[in-house]
Write an enzyme that holds these catalytic residues in place. Structure first.
Site, PDB file in Angstrom:
ATOM      1  N   HIS A 220       0.835  -1.206   0.000  1.00  0.00           N
ATOM      2  CA  HIS A 220       0.000   0.000   0.000  1.00  0.00           C
ATOM      3  C   HIS A 220       0.874   1.262   0.000  1.00  0.00           C
ATOM      4  O   HIS A 220       0.737   2.124  -0.876  1.00  0.00           O
ATOM      5  CB  HIS A 220      -0.912  -0.021   1.247  1.00  0.00           C
ATOM      6  CG  HIS A 220      -1.765   1.194   1.438  1.00  0.00           C
ATOM      7  ND1 HIS A 220      -3.101   1.222   1.124  1.00  0.00           N
ATOM      8  CD2 HIS A 220      -1.478   2.429   1.919  1.00  0.00           C
ATOM      9  CE1 HIS A 220      -3.602   2.423   1.399  1.00  0.00           C
ATOM     10  NE2 HIS A 220      -2.630   3.179   1.889  1.00  0.00           N
ATOM     11  N   GLU A 221       1.777   1.341   0.958  1.00  0.00           N
ATOM     12  CA  GLU A 221       2.647   2.528   1.031  1.00  0.00           C
ATOM     13  C   GLU A 221       3.551   2.584  -0.198  1.00  0.00           C
ATOM     14  O   GLU A 221       3.906   3.668  -0.666  1.00  0.00           O
ATOM     15  CB  GLU A 221       3.461   2.534   2.331  1.00  0.00           C
ATOM     16  CG  GLU A 221       2.637   2.472   3.629  1.00  0.00           C
ATOM     17  CD  GLU A 221       1.574   3.552   3.780  1.00  0.00           C
ATOM     18  OE1 GLU A 221       1.728   4.629   3.179  1.00  0.00           O
ATOM     19  OE2 GLU A 221       0.567   3.296   4.486  1.00  0.00           O
TER      20      GLU A 221
ATOM     21  N   HIS B 295       1.816   4.546  -2.755  1.00  0.00           N
ATOM     22  CA  HIS B 295       1.995   5.986  -2.506  1.00  0.00           C
ATOM     23  C   HIS B 295       3.395   6.422  -2.956  1.00  0.00           C
ATOM     24  O   HIS B 295       3.568   7.473  -3.566  1.00  0.00           O
ATOM     25  CB  HIS B 295       1.875   6.295  -1.006  1.00  0.00           C
ATOM     26  CG  HIS B 295       0.472   6.280  -0.463  1.00  0.00           C
ATOM     27  ND1 HIS B 295      -0.517   7.078  -0.974  1.00  0.00           N
ATOM     28  CD2 HIS B 295      -0.095   5.590   0.573  1.00  0.00           C
ATOM     29  CE1 HIS B 295      -1.646   6.881  -0.273  1.00  0.00           C
ATOM     30  NE2 HIS B 295      -1.405   5.976   0.660  1.00  0.00           N
TER      31      HIS B 295
ATOM     32  N   GLU C 263      -4.667   7.756  -2.685  1.00  0.00           N
ATOM     33  CA  GLU C 263      -5.160   6.460  -2.205  1.00  0.00           C
ATOM     34  C   GLU C 263      -5.547   5.545  -3.366  1.00  0.00           C
ATOM     35  O   GLU C 263      -5.548   4.320  -3.217  1.00  0.00           O
ATOM     36  CB  GLU C 263      -6.334   6.654  -1.237  1.00  0.00           C
ATOM     37  CG  GLU C 263      -5.954   7.319   0.092  1.00  0.00           C
ATOM     38  CD  GLU C 263      -4.914   6.537   0.906  1.00  0.00           C
ATOM     39  OE1 GLU C 263      -4.787   5.316   0.728  1.00  0.00           O
ATOM     40  OE2 GLU C 263      -4.215   7.189   1.709  1.00  0.00           O
TER      41      GLU C 263
END
Lengths: 499, 499
Positions: free
Chosen positions: A264-265, A268, A294
């Site tokens: 997830h990160e 980003h 997101e």
């Protein structure tokens, strides 16, 4: 001042502002990662001075007259300069409505609140966090009224994280999601359950750190420009296109929690790393909105990271790092286990299907906190009631309930809807990618480069130089349509659960 | 402005300066510890703006007129305020002699040099570092001339790290040390050698990290206010009395290297942690000089950390953490092994006896670089020649030679003598402590608290509110006398080597 001089001043102003933002982010990053725990006071003193200096740079007369004179001569500016002036004036305008004293007191409050929240979460002590939460909610309500006295305060806050988002739009969006997810969840819950017992063994943190390295490698994240740290709550911090930090949190009894945080990160991070270097040190560096941000993180975490193809390529890596724990596990069993649907307490550990329900709980609470129909002291009760209503589960304590997330202690009220919205953006982006190239084949071959290149081309490189709506148009070539997301969920989970 | 207003302004000025120093240190700390390696540019842009802002705060008219008016009214100031004004005027005076452009170019150079040095050391490539070294030496020579055109430039640089130190004093000091150490080393080398083979086994880094925690515990370092990180070169960074960071570097084949780094940096940390909180956010926070600072670190590292008593109490901890490697080792064998004298390449790994010779090599080279009789390009050759002459060893490469230390890349020319001087201060402090309480019994009982309390009482708490000479008088109650140090070395090594 000649136009050339003014343009140089514009660049110099932004470099200055960048330096202060850089320092403020460094200090916050240190606090969240390696800084000793009892160091709030000295950090607060420094943050206060630096935030004040940044405020003063934005507010001083020379800044305004420079920006206004450039706006008047906007036909002599290139597109980027025009956008820079526009953004600087917008944020100046916003800031000018917030009294300096309140602004700095709020910065100081957030510094304190972070430490208070950490301790309160650790000790499951909502009462200890309550005074901070009250002040944060109060400031956000006041700030919204200062910025746009004519708008509903929560609309103002939503707009700060995703420009153009309103309660009306969010309500409609969540309604569409709810209509699809709730019956789907009921069907899934009634179906025979998936076995994920092999995910719940002991996975030493040292080994999980090795897994993080391998995951970042799969995601083609250049480690010379991105490192991973460890925090209570995972996050990404981007300083410029060449310097991005991600964090995770390891749990010995469950590697998938940190694994999906890293992916997830990593999503980003790819966004920040993919921004055109020409935007560095300007107000146009950094991702454009939290909804778009997101979309990248949730896309990697779920649509990619929880896909059959990705999981197939992940399995040999897991078996290399955790040979005993992963012995005899097949790709299909792993795929199903990592997609097991189970209403649970913790948002960041939630499966893809129930995830939006976690967001809806927070959305409802924020909305009511800001419109004044819910008091901060009643948050735990309301939280628990909504978890029962939406997810059918009992919340045993506040640590795993309303104290779980870092957002409110960080002052980020209005942020949560971005996660759900981003998930839906991501689903539609993938539909578009599938028109352009064989997306599923990339996953199957474990080759994420074409996907990353597409996202960089359509989204990342623009940083904040285009509005979120422009970015969406540019990559979707269509109106935003939440049904892409619900169709994706229905298809995926019907398959897994044989509905 | 009333005197009260002026006093408030004085405090506010120092809080401001503290905030910028805090930010600059945070950014440098991040670069040295966890920051990704290819991030020099963006960091440099930020550092440049922030260092410039700090320069401007010191130099602006309001600052000067405030300080000068306070100097005139010094009878209305308390002792601390007087000292603050004096120190601020002194540093303003110094800074005013350095052109802003040169000052900022030098800051930028140091940011770049740090990355260049890291890479050059890793790749054993002195040529790559040479241009940086040349610019750093050149700036230091120019800076010395700007500050005190009438003094020998290297004297000016020495004075920056230990006020009052000159080449004349340093020469005399090193001569006294040399007279004692050289024959002692010859005698030790001729004596039967100590067996330290058990120190050279495999010691997993994970276990060494546990050892670091235990060492910091033995040193009574409050972890809520002090954390340990990992860097190429160990150092200590203090933000205020409540926030101190130390670092170490682990080597798998030798735990004692990192162990003594931790104890050494722990000595620095105790100094910073022991400073009176009233000095926080003023120019009087932080240790007073590098000589006094190194007296604390070298005292803990050697006189305490390499004593029979300390080692006796250390052994069970080592045996708990490294049961296989430490099996059957006696306290006496460990004591001797940890004090084995052996001329070697690396300063930070040197035994206590040969340590000063490493410093003398650097002192000689710095002296000649600054007076212009040695060119930077000839440093490796001269380094190797001096290692042969002073320590009798051949330097196989620059990585383990003139590229080993971080000081020159950090611009710290004139710092090295502080280490040797600090060692000698420490030896005399211990003689004084022995008059006041049973120092050896503390070591024997593994109870460092009385020692730490004495140092805090006599030294730490004063921060920079007193001059180094006052601090020395206060704790020694006598003239500084290097013979305490040489007597200590003679006694210790005659005993170990049965001379």
């Amino acid at each position: 001042m000649t136009i050339e001089q003014a343009k140089n001043e514009l660049a110099r102003l932004q470099v200055q502002m960048y330096a202060y933002r850089y320092a403020l982010s460094q200090i916050s990053l240190d606090a969240a990662t390696v800084g000793p725990k009892d160091t709030v006071e000295g950090r607060g003193v420094a943050l206060s001075v630096l935030a004040g200096a940044l405020y003063d740079i934005s507010m001083k007369d020379e800044t305004i007259s420079l920006l206004e004179s450039l706006r008047e001569k906007s036909d002599e500016l290139n597109e980027l300069e025009k956008k820079e002036v526009e953004e600087l004036l917008r944020s100046h305008d916003e800031l000018s409505k917030i009294p300096r004293e309140d602004y700095l007191a709020y910065r100081a409050l957030l510094n304190e609140a972070d430490a208070v929240w950490h301790k309160a979460k650790l000790e499951d002590d909502f009462e200890a966090f309550l005074p901070c939460l009250e002040k944060i909610v109060d400031f956000n309500r006041k700030m919204a009224a200062w910025i746009h006295p004519d708008k509903a305060p929560y609309d103002v806050l939503l707009d700060r994280y995703e420009r153009g988002l309103t309660m009306e739009k969010a309500d409609a969006f969540f309604e569409a999601v709810r209509k699809s997810v709730v019956p789907l969840l009921a069907a899934v819950t009634a179906a025979p359950q998936v076995d994920d017992s092999f995910l719940h063994q002991n996975f030493p943190v040292e080994k999980q750190r090795i897994l993080s390295d391998r995951l970042m490698e799969m995601q083609h994240i250049d480690r010379g420009h991105c490192v991973i740290g460890e925090t209570e709550h995972p996050f990404t911090s981007g300083f410029n296109h060449a310097d991005v930090r991600i964090t995770t949190h390891y749990y010995e009894d469950n590697f998938s929690d940190s694994m999906y945080s890293v992916i997830h990160e990593g999503g980003h991070a790819l966004y920040e790393l993919g921004i055109d270097p020409a935007l560095d040190y300007t107000v146009l560096g950094g991702g454009v909105s939290m909804g778009i941000h997101e979309s990248q993180s949730r896309l990697f975490e779920n649509i990619i990271g929880r896909s059959r193809g990705y999981v197939k390529n992940l399995l040999p890596i897991l078996q290399e790092i955790f040979p005993d724990q992963m012995k005899g596990v097949t790709a299909e069993a792993l795929y199903k286990a990592l997609n097991k649907v189970e209403p649970s307490l913790i948002r960041t550990q939630a499966d893809e299907l129930t995830y939006s329900l976690h967001i809806m709980v927070r959305y409802e609470i924020e909305k009511r906190l800001i419109d004044g129909t819910l008091e901060c002291k009643d948050v735990p009760e309301e939280w628990n009631r909504l978890y029962k209503e939406y997810l059918g589960i009992d919340v045993p304590n506040d640590k795993e309930g309303c104290l779980q997330d870092t957002h409110w202690s960080g002052g980020m009220i209005g942020y949560f809807p971005s996660y759900a919205l981003g998930s839906a953006y991501g689903a539609q982006m993938v539909e578009k990618m599938k028109e352009d190239f064989d997306f599923d084949a990339c996953l199957d071959q474990g080759d994420l480069l074409p996907i990353i290149a597409w996202l960089k081309e359509k989204i990342h490189r623009y940083g904040s130089s285009k509005d979120p709506s422009w970015i969406l148009d540019n990559c979707l070539q269509a109106e935003f349509d939440p049904s892409c997301y619900t169709r994706y969920l229905e298809k995926k989970y019907s398959d897994i659960y044989g509905l």
